[in-house]
Design a protein around this motif. Structure first.
Motif, mmCIF file in Angstrom:
data_model
loop_
_atom_site.group_PDB
_atom_site.id
_atom_site.type_symbol
_atom_site.label_atom_id
_atom_site.label_comp_id
_atom_site.label_asym_id
_atom_site.label_seq_id
_atom_site.Cartn_x
_atom_site.Cartn_y
_atom_site.Cartn_z
ATOM 1 N N PHE A 91 0.870 -1.221 -0.138
ATOM 2 C CA PHE A 91 0.048 0.099 -0.081
ATOM 3 C C PHE A 91 0.849 1.019 -0.069
ATOM 4 C CE2 PHE A 91 -2.515 3.154 1.654
ATOM 5 C CZ PHE A 91 -3.817 2.848 1.421
ATOM 6 N N VAL A 92 2.055 1.353 0.876
ATOM 7 C CA VAL A 92 2.798 2.468 1.005
ATOM 8 C C VAL A 92 3.511 2.618 -0.416
ATOM 9 C CG1 VAL A 92 4.741 3.440 2.160
ATOM 10 C CG2 VAL A 92 2.810 2.443 3.343
ATOM 11 N N LEU A 93 4.173 1.445 -0.667
ATOM 12 C CA LEU A 93 4.851 1.568 -2.076
ATOM 13 C C LEU A 93 3.992 2.114 -3.156
ATOM 14 C CD1 LEU A 93 6.785 -1.830 -1.728
ATOM 15 C CD2 LEU A 93 7.795 0.348 -1.316
ATOM 16 N N ASN A 94 2.643 1.566 -3.341
ATOM 17 C CA ASN A 94 1.953 2.081 -4.363
ATOM 18 C C ASN A 94 1.636 3.664 -4.307
ATOM 19 O OD1 ASN A 94 2.117 -0.344 -5.633
ATOM 20 N ND2 ASN A 94 0.402 -1.184 -4.855
ATOM 21 N N TYR A 95 1.233 4.131 -3.013
ATOM 22 C CA TYR A 95 0.585 5.352 -2.881
ATOM 23 C C TYR A 95 1.371 6.354 -2.099
ATOM 24 C CZ TYR A 95 -3.890 2.968 -4.339
ATOM 25 O OH TYR A 95 -4.701 2.075 -4.603
ATOM 26 N N PHE A 96 2.553 6.062 -1.586
ATOM 27 C CA PHE A 96 3.435 7.097 -1.025
ATOM 28 C C PHE A 96 4.684 7.172 -1.387
ATOM 29 C CE2 PHE A 96 1.339 7.235 3.499
ATOM 30 C CZ PHE A 96 0.061 7.048 3.237
ATOM 31 N N GLU A 97 5.215 6.364 -2.426
ATOM 32 C CA GLU A 97 6.402 6.511 -2.824
ATOM 33 C C GLU A 97 6.928 7.944 -3.460
ATOM 34 O OE1 GLU A 97 7.229 3.568 -5.623
ATOM 35 O OE2 GLU A 97 5.513 4.075 -7.113
ATOM 36 N N ASN A 98 5.747 8.520 -4.147
ATOM 37 C CA ASN A 98 6.124 9.667 -4.631
ATOM 38 C C ASN A 98 6.100 10.848 -3.806
ATOM 39 O OD1 ASN A 98 6.877 8.674 -7.159
ATOM 40 N ND2 ASN A 98 4.582 8.468 -7.636
ATOM 41 N N PHE A 99 5.598 10.882 -2.375
ATOM 42 C CA PHE A 99 5.434 11.869 -1.590
ATOM 43 C C PHE A 99 6.785 12.612 -1.222
ATOM 44 C CE2 PHE A 99 1.303 10.923 0.614
ATOM 45 C CZ PHE A 99 0.374 10.801 -0.878
ATOM 46 N N ASN A 100 7.056 13.533 -0.715
ATOM 47 C CA ASN A 100 8.317 14.417 -0.268
ATOM 48 C C ASN A 100 8.479 13.821 1.144
ATOM 49 O OD1 ASN A 100 6.824 16.137 1.672
ATOM 50 N ND2 ASN A 100 6.075 17.454 -0.152
ATOM 51 N N GLN A 101 9.432 14.128 1.606
ATOM 52 C CA GLN A 101 9.730 13.442 3.125
ATOM 53 C C GLN A 101 8.941 13.751 4.185
ATOM 54 O OE1 GLN A 101 14.046 14.400 3.915
ATOM 55 N NE2 GLN A 101 14.613 12.783 2.621
ATOM 56 N N PHE A 102 8.550 15.172 3.943
ATOM 57 C CA PHE A 102 7.398 15.545 5.102
ATOM 58 C C PHE A 102 6.146 14.881 5.018
ATOM 59 C CE2 PHE A 102 4.059 18.535 6.556
ATOM 60 C CZ PHE A 102 4.394 18.680 7.844
ATOM 61 N N LEU A 103 5.629 14.818 3.921
ATOM 62 C CA LEU A 103 4.290 14.075 3.580
ATOM 63 C C LEU A 103 4.476 12.770 3.964
ATOM 64 C CD1 LEU A 103 2.870 15.966 0.605
ATOM 65 C CD2 LEU A 103 2.121 16.321 2.857
ATOM 66 N N PHE A 104 5.481 12.200 3.759
ATOM 67 C CA PHE A 104 5.698 10.711 3.973
ATOM 68 C C PHE A 104 5.800 10.288 5.436
ATOM 69 C CE2 PHE A 104 8.601 6.871 4.725
ATOM 70 C CZ PHE A 104 7.782 5.829 3.566
ATOM 71 N N GLY A 125 -2.059 -5.753 8.855
ATOM 72 C CA GLY A 125 -0.909 -6.070 7.874
ATOM 73 C C GLY A 125 -1.587 -6.358 6.541
ATOM 74 N N ALA A 126 -2.686 -7.185 6.549
ATOM 75 C CA ALA A 126 -3.485 -7.527 5.336
ATOM 76 C C ALA A 126 -4.021 -6.417 4.679
ATOM 77 C CB ALA A 126 -4.510 -8.641 5.904
ATOM 78 N N VAL A 127 -4.648 -5.791 5.357
ATOM 79 C CA VAL A 127 -5.269 -4.358 4.904
ATOM 80 C C VAL A 127 -4.121 -3.535 4.148
ATOM 81 C CG1 VAL A 127 -6.422 -2.192 5.518
ATOM 82 C CG2 VAL A 127 -7.174 -4.328 6.715
ATOM 83 N N PHE A 128 -2.979 -3.348 4.829
ATOM 84 C CA PHE A 128 -2.096 -2.545 4.119
ATOM 85 C C PHE A 128 -0.869 -3.258 3.276
ATOM 86 C CE2 PHE A 128 -3.639 -0.091 7.710
ATOM 87 C CZ PHE A 128 -3.895 1.098 6.899
ATOM 88 N N ASN A 129 -1.175 -4.586 2.804
ATOM 89 C CA ASN A 129 -0.314 -5.246 1.967
ATOM 90 C C ASN A 129 -1.472 -5.548 0.559
ATOM 91 O OD1 ASN A 129 2.054 -6.271 1.609
ATOM 92 N ND2 ASN A 129 1.550 -8.464 2.268
ATOM 93 N N THR A 130 -2.217 -4.898 0.074
ATOM 94 C CA THR A 130 -2.953 -4.969 -0.901
ATOM 95 C C THR A 130 -2.282 -4.261 -2.102
ATOM 96 O OG1 THR A 130 -4.443 -3.195 -0.583
ATOM 97 C CG2 THR A 130 -5.013 -5.470 0.589
ATOM 98 N N ASP A 131 -2.774 -4.461 -3.235
ATOM 99 C CA ASP A 131 -2.372 -3.826 -4.460
ATOM 100 C C ASP A 131 -3.097 -2.747 -4.809
ATOM 101 O OD1 ASP A 131 -0.099 -5.480 -5.052
ATOM 102 O OD2 ASP A 131 -1.497 -7.031 -5.814
ATOM 103 N N ASN A 132 -4.288 -2.595 -4.234
ATOM 104 C CA ASN A 132 -5.095 -1.501 -4.465
ATOM 105 C C ASN A 132 -5.854 -1.006 -3.459
ATOM 106 O OD1 ASN A 132 -7.986 -2.797 -4.999
ATOM 107 N ND2 ASN A 132 -6.586 -4.158 -5.930
ATOM 108 N N PHE A 133 -6.449 0.305 -3.430
ATOM 109 C CA PHE A 133 -7.379 0.880 -2.512
ATOM 110 C C PHE A 133 -8.446 0.204 -2.045
ATOM 111 C CE2 PHE A 133 -10.362 4.043 -0.867
ATOM 112 C CZ PHE A 133 -9.797 4.429 0.631
ATOM 113 N N GLY A 134 -9.266 -0.270 -3.267
ATOM 114 C CA GLY A 134 -10.574 -0.916 -3.207
ATOM 115 C C GLY A 134 -10.499 -2.457 -2.143
ATOM 116 N N THR A 135 -9.139 -3.113 -2.434
ATOM 117 C CA THR A 135 -9.203 -4.244 -1.697
ATOM 118 C C THR A 135 -9.084 -3.973 -0.172
ATOM 119 O OG1 THR A 135 -8.339 -5.503 -3.486
ATOM 120 C CG2 THR A 135 -8.150 -6.426 -1.285
#
Length: 282
Positions: free
Chosen positions: A70-83, A166-176
């Motif tokens: 989840f973090v890799l998909n949605y947070f990787e492009n955030f700057n350090q503060f937002l991350f 961990g299951a909630v945040f180990n998905t490939d998409n927000f919908g799951t």
């Protein structure tokens, strides 16, 4: 909620079996959650201070986040503060999930049975490795169903809560991720609504109590099995609606389940205000 002493800390059984078999699959989540089980075991027998438990929960949450898809998909492009802000917010959410699961582990078979089907859903939608913990929970349910011979205690409840998070945040998409939380909502809403009602009544929300809907249904005369089956069926209906992936069916199931919950609150459960007065008088 029980009239006689019962062995606690029984969750160590499925924690150890899950940890062992996780060595043969490519999923570090079960190992990451082991420190929570250890602290829970110590707490079951020595009653640790809440701050020590919460520190371990926060650290576990951070590790869950850093290895999550989840973090890799949605947070990787955030700057350090937002991350950093994102990590903090998600850590609070994960610790909330852990503690809500813990709060709901108050009667025979409730959390064990509900988590079996929730992890079954996670195995279908996220990763087949969640079948490992299902096996341990099924074995434990034989001893935990009413009349319970043993409780999972914080050893088990914090562990399964963290694994579910961990299951909630180990998905490939927000919908799951949303579907997993949606299906577990009968457990979470009971906990959240109870916390809000206690807070508005001026209660110390960190003090132990027996004011959840599931507990007040038992106090009104319902058996542990009957209450647990009601929650189990509610979650199962939500899971079926998500597997079929029909939006109208999801909305319909949600409406029917929470209308039924309101009906139970009004017609069957021991009144919240009455139980609150009893709690204050002790």
């Amino acid at each position: 909620m029980h009239q006689k002493p019962t062995i606690t800390g029984g969750g160590i059984s499925f924690v150890l079996s899950t940890a062992f078999f996780s060595l043969f699959v490519d999923n570090l989540l079960f190992i990451i959650c082991l420190p929570l089980a250890l602290v829970g075991l110590l707490d079951d027998f020595f009653s640790l201070k809440n701050i020590y438990r919460y520190i371990v929960q926060i650290l576990t949450s951070i590790f869950i986040i850093l290895q999550s898809k989840f973090v890799l998909n949605y947070f990787e492009n955030f700057n350090q503060f937002l991350f950093l802000i994102g990590i903090i917010c998600l850590s609070v959410l994960i610790t909330a999930i852990i503690n809500f699961i813990n709060f709901m582990d108050g009667i025979d078979g409730l959390i064990t049975s509900c988590l079996i089907i929730l992890f079954g859903f996670a195995a279908i939608k996220v990763d087949l490795s969640f079948l490992i913990i299902i096996g341990g929970l099924i074995g434990f349910l034989c001893w935990n169903w009413h009349p319970s011979k043993i409780f999972m205690g914080d050893t088990g409840s914090t562990f399964v809560g963290a694994v579910f998070a961990g299951a909630v945040f180990n998905t490939d998409n927000f919908g799951t991720s949303f579907d997993l939380l949606f299906c577990a909502s009968p457990l979470f809403f009971d906990a959240i609504i109870c916390i809000l009602r206690r807070y508005l009544a001026g209660e110390n929300i960190f003090k132990p109590h027996s004011l959840h809907l599931y507990q007040r249904l038992c106090k009104a005369g319902w058996s542990h099995s009957k209450v647990s089956i009601n929650y189990l069926i509610s979650i199962l209906l939500l899971i079926i609606s998500c597997l079929l992936n029909i939006v109208f069916l999801k909305i319909l199931c949600f409406f029917l389940i929470y209308s039924y919950a309101f009906f139970l609150e009004v017609e069957f459960a021991s009144p919240f205000e009455l139980e609150l007065l009893k709690s204050k008088s002790k």
